[in-house]
Design a protein around this motif. Sequence first.
Motif: not given
Length: 162
Positions: A41-46, A48
């Motif tokens: 559940k990692l932040d996708e934007g971060l 990327y």
Amino acid sequence: ADGILHRSLSRVHGTHFSPHRASVAMTVASLVGLLVIVVLKLDEGLMYGRLAGLYSYTFLILLLMVALAIVNYLIKNRAPGESLVPPVLTAISAVAVAVVLYLATMNFTLLTGTTGAATAFMLVIIYGVVALGLITAAVYRKRNPAVYARIGRDEQEAGTPA
């Protein structure tokens, strides 16, 4: 196929002549990486942004290695009396890339958004992979010169489409 990776990955599709097996292998590897991001559940934007920073950094390493290889090639294959301008200009560009790589290393936390041990870990992994590649090439050069000579070449086998 140069013989570095398993032979099955070098096979091309019978109709489309595409490297379909290698493509499937890369797709599976990408899905595994994506699965890790989803499961944790990692932040996708971060993620990327961090991966883009890692890509940019490793691309600089690649650019520097290629520039140095070109300088080496130009010097080794220079004909008597041929101008030194091409290898000198290429060497100057290699120095410029080295300066940019140095600055990127000093600002690695800005590129990746990591700090402390995570930054050190990423740099160790990056340079470890580079070292492993160089060592692997050196071993092939000494123990299996035929495979070493084919690294990166697209030589067709008899009976395969060009």
